[in-house]
Design a protein around this motif. Structure first.
Motif, short mmCIF file in Angstrom:
data_model
loop_
_atom_site.label_atom_id
_atom_site.label_comp_id
_atom_site.label_asym_id
_atom_site.label_seq_id
_atom_site.Cartn_x
_atom_site.Cartn_y
_atom_site.Cartn_z
N LEU A 1 -6.49 -0.69 7.29
CA LEU A 1 -7.07 -1.96 7.72
C LEU A 1 -6.18 -3.10 7.24
CD1 LEU A 1 -10.87 -1.49 6.85
CD2 LEU A 1 -9.67 -0.86 8.95
N PHE A 2 -6.16 -4.19 8.00
CA PHE A 2 -5.49 -5.40 7.55
C PHE A 2 -6.16 -6.60 8.21
CE2 PHE A 2 -3.20 -3.95 11.29
CZ PHE A 2 -2.84 -5.09 11.98
N ASN A 3 -5.81 -7.78 7.71
CA ASN A 3 -6.40 -9.02 8.19
C ASN A 3 -5.28 -10.04 8.37
OD1 ASN A 3 -7.39 -11.87 6.81
ND2 ASN A 3 -8.76 -11.16 8.41
N THR A 4 -5.42 -10.89 9.38
CA THR A 4 -4.36 -11.85 9.69
C THR A 4 -4.76 -13.31 9.45
OG1 THR A 4 -5.05 -11.89 12.01
CG2 THR A 4 -3.34 -10.30 11.40
N GLY A 5 -5.86 -13.53 8.74
CA GLY A 5 -6.22 -14.88 8.33
C GLY A 5 -6.91 -15.73 9.37
N ILE A 6 -7.27 -15.16 10.52
CA ILE A 6 -7.93 -15.96 11.56
C ILE A 6 -9.24 -15.32 12.02
CG2 ILE A 6 -5.84 -17.09 12.36
CD1 ILE A 6 -5.76 -15.08 14.66
N PHE B 1 -9.02 -6.44 0.43
CA PHE B 1 -9.80 -5.21 0.51
C PHE B 1 -9.88 -4.51 -0.85
CE2 PHE B 1 -7.78 -5.90 4.62
CZ PHE B 1 -8.85 -5.79 5.50
N SER B 2 -11.00 -3.88 -1.10
CA SER B 2 -11.12 -3.00 -2.25
C SER B 2 -10.46 -1.66 -1.92
CB SER B 2 -12.59 -2.76 -2.61
OG SER B 2 -13.19 -1.87 -1.67
N THR B 3 -10.27 -0.83 -2.93
CA THR B 3 -9.92 0.56 -2.66
C THR B 3 -11.14 1.24 -2.03
OG1 THR B 3 -10.57 1.13 -4.91
CG2 THR B 3 -8.23 0.75 -4.51
N PRO B 4 -10.94 2.26 -1.20
CA PRO B 4 -12.08 2.96 -0.60
C PRO B 4 -12.87 3.73 -1.67
CG PRO B 4 -10.02 3.47 0.54
CD PRO B 4 -9.66 2.78 -0.72
N GLN C 1 -4.96 -1.92 3.50
CA GLN C 1 -5.69 -0.91 2.72
C GLN C 1 -5.96 0.32 3.55
OE1 GLN C 1 -6.36 0.96 0.11
NE2 GLN C 1 -6.96 -0.93 -0.96
N THR C 2 -5.82 1.50 2.93
CA THR C 2 -6.14 2.75 3.59
C THR C 2 -7.64 2.83 3.86
OG1 THR C 2 -5.91 5.15 3.46
CG2 THR C 2 -6.43 4.02 1.42
N ALA C 3 -8.02 3.53 4.92
CA ALA C 3 -9.42 3.64 5.30
C ALA C 3 -9.70 5.02 5.85
CB ALA C 3 -9.79 2.57 6.34
N GLY C 4 -10.88 5.55 5.54
CA GLY C 4 -11.28 6.85 6.05
C GLY C 4 -11.21 7.94 5.01
N PRO C 5 -11.78 9.10 5.30
CA PRO C 5 -11.78 10.23 4.38
C PRO C 5 -10.37 10.68 4.03
CG PRO C 5 -13.36 10.56 6.16
CD PRO C 5 -12.55 9.37 6.54
N LEU D 1 0.85 -1.20 0.00
CA LEU D 1 0.00 0.00 0.00
C LEU D 1 0.88 1.24 0.00
CD1 LEU D 1 -2.77 1.47 0.36
CD2 LEU D 1 -2.41 1.24 2.84
N LEU D 2 0.63 2.16 -0.95
CA LEU D 2 1.37 3.41 -1.03
C LEU D 2 0.48 4.57 -0.60
CD1 LEU D 2 3.15 1.51 -2.74
CD2 LEU D 2 3.61 3.45 -4.27
N LEU D 3 0.98 5.40 0.30
CA LEU D 3 0.28 6.59 0.78
C LEU D 3 1.15 7.80 0.44
CD1 LEU D 3 -0.76 5.22 4.29
CD2 LEU D 3 -2.18 5.33 2.24
N GLY D 4 0.71 8.61 -0.51
CA GLY D 4 1.49 9.75 -0.97
C GLY D 4 1.45 10.92 -0.01
N PRO D 5 1.93 12.09 -0.48
CA PRO D 5 1.94 13.28 0.37
C PRO D 5 0.52 13.61 0.88
CG PRO D 5 3.18 13.64 -1.65
CD PRO D 5 2.45 12.33 -1.81
N PRO D 6 0.39 14.11 2.12
CA PRO D 6 1.49 14.48 3.03
C PRO D 6 1.97 13.33 3.93
CG PRO D 6 -0.59 15.15 3.97
CD PRO D 6 -0.92 14.53 2.63
N ILE D 7 1.35 12.15 3.81
CA ILE D 7 1.70 11.05 4.71
C ILE D 7 3.05 10.44 4.33
CG2 ILE D 7 0.96 8.81 5.62
CD1 ILE D 7 -1.94 9.72 5.08
N ASN D 8 3.24 10.20 3.03
CA ASN D 8 4.53 9.71 2.51
C ASN D 8 5.01 8.44 3.19
OD1 ASN D 8 5.18 11.39 0.34
ND2 ASN D 8 5.85 13.03 1.71
N ARG D 9 4.15 7.45 3.19
CA ARG D 9 4.50 6.14 3.72
C ARG D 9 4.15 5.07 2.68
NH1 ARG D 9 6.25 9.22 7.05
NH2 ARG D 9 5.95 9.19 9.32
#
Length: 460
Positions: free
Chosen positions: A291-296, A327-330, A280-284, A217-225
């Motif tokens: 969000l993520f899932n660990t298979g259990i 997850f889908s994209t938001p 996947q990124t979540a929220g406005p 998952l890529l989060l661009g500016p301003p988060i840059n993570r």
């Protein structure tokens, strides 16, 4: 009336010639500036769905097929328009992604390191392939493949703002640990160069023993993570009876996007995880939550700045193991997310207006054994698609076998974003039946939507 599952080749020709009143060459004419002044010419906005598909048994070349999904009310919705073969077989097609300018499609090959190709100079097919989807969007044209220095087992293909890509490689060249994150350069349309390996990224030496990056998952500016979830050591699951005891991971990595350096490894504990498949990124807009899932059977949420994480939603249901989720994209301004639950054959719709307080708006049960996996939302957020297939290792004796029903399911999303229903006329496509004669069947996996503007000239 029997729901339409697929359209024949004749139906495809009818759609192209009668409904649009043109032939596919008009796309090339648009690119070259020809035919634009013709009397009666119009530009039509169309939406295409690319589905990256494996040949059943890996005995034939793998392929892409293109579906018209412009609007769920269109008569042409669900029409299979074209099939384009890859120049390789035995790839085990996985997830795919478009470049930032939507001109190049990258397609991942999960099992290419296990295959022996009869094409090209390399011993094995490339782990990631790139296609021109700009010149003729209906019929992608293969450009080239990229060969990493030391990675394999491709999962996600993520776009960079410079039109290059980051690609998650879950394993090393033999499928084991550590994996890699691959950077690929953008394509230069003038010189016909690029799409070369720029670098492969790993954590520092002390943190590589569980580095098997899957979801990216890529989060661009301003988060840059950017983030990756570590799933499993794939080499430990390739032989009969080994999947249950294979090395599953419990780590989530947070990286600095500009420098490609690792900032934090978050470990949720092996007792809580059978591998982290997707993030996947979540929220406005501006949200720092994912969000993520660990298979259990749990959906988790995390803040990528503070690294606070928590169990969020219990999605265990009677009658079957939950398995991993994708997850889908938001959509709806980042307030809605869909996800699949592979093991119990369900699709969920979430309200993620406040990600740490997300709620389930709807869950939809598919037939037992359907195995929904990849999921993609239409650019207009009125439709989404799901593929019912995960993975099979034909090229080994077979430690992984999740063949499922191999359908491409199409759903209509309500205008308010609070519910969804199977499309009333085309609830699913069955490519494994359409391509039975030519490919021995089909295994659809990765998907991507693309908006195109086609110049249409009526016949005179």
């Amino acid at each position: 009336m029997e729901p339409m599952r697929v359209l024949s080749v004749l139906s495809t020709i009818t759609w192209i010639s009668a409904l649009l009143g043109c032939c596919l060459s008009t796309i090339a004419a648009r690119k070259e500036g020809r035919g634009l002044a013709n009397v009666g010419s119009t530009v039509q906005r169309r939406v295409l769905l690319y589905v990256w598909t494996g040949a059943e048994g890996n005995s034939e070349t793998d392929f892409l097929f293109t579906v018209d999904v412009t609007h769920p009310d269109d008569p042409s919705f669900g029409a299979i328009l074209a099939q384009v073969d890859a120049p390789y077989e035995n790839l085990e097609p996985h997830h795919i992604g478009l470049s930032a300018d939507n001109k190049v499609l990258g397609t991942g090959s999960y099992n290419s390191f296990l295959a022996k190709s009869k094409y090209g100079a390399k011993t094995n097919p490339p782990p990631v392939l790139f296609w021109d989807v700009d010149t003729d969007p209906v019929r992608p044209k293969f450009i080239k493949g990229a060969y990493p220095y030391g990675g394999a087992v491709t999962d996600d293909v993520a776009r960079l703002s410079n039109n290059g890509f980051l690609v998650s490689l879950m394993g090393n060249s033999s499928g084991g640990t550590p994996g890699r994150i691959l950077e690929v350069s953008p394509y230069n349309w003038t010189t016909k160069t690029g799409l070369e390996v720029v670098a492969e990224y790993l954590p520092p030496p002390g943190e590589r023993d569980t580095f098997n990056p899957h979801g990216l998952l890529l989060l661009g500016p301003p988060i840059n993570r950017f983030l990756n979830g570590d799933l499993m050591d794939y080499a430990s699951a390739l032989w009969p009876g080994t999947y249950a005891t294979s090395l599953k991971r419990s780590t989530l990595r947070v990286w600095d996007l500009p420098t490609r350096t690792l900032l934090k490894t978050v470990d949720v504990g092996r007792e809580n995880s059978r591998g982290i498949m997707k993030v996947q990124t979540a929220g406005p807009p501006g949200s720092t939550k994912v969000l993520f899932n660990t298979g259990i059977g749990w959906i988790w949420a995390m803040d990528v700045i503070t690294y606070e994480y928590r169990k969020l939603l219990d999605i265990n249901r009677p009658g079957g193991e939950t398995g991993h989720c994708v997850f889908s994209t938001p959509f709806k301004g980042g307030t809605r997310i869909l996800f699949t639950s592979f093991g119990n054959s369900r699709i969920f719709l979430l309200n993620v207006t406040e990600p740490f307080a997300a709620t389930i708006l709807q869950e939809h049960k598919l037939p037992d054994g359907a195995g929904p996996h990849a999921i993609a939302v239409h650019p207009d957020a009125n439709t989404f698609a799901v593929t019912d297939y995960y993975l099979k290792t034909d090229t080994q004796v077979g430690g992984v076998n999740f063949n499922q029903d191999r359908k491409v399911r199409l759903f209509r999303i309500a205008a308010d974003g609070n519910s969804f229903t199977p499309h009333e006329r085309v609830p699913y496509l069955e490519p494994h039946k359409v391509y039975k004669k030519t490919k021995g069947g089909a295994r659809p996996h990765g998907m991507a939507f693309k908006v195109v503007n086609l110049t249409v000239t009526p016949h005179t």
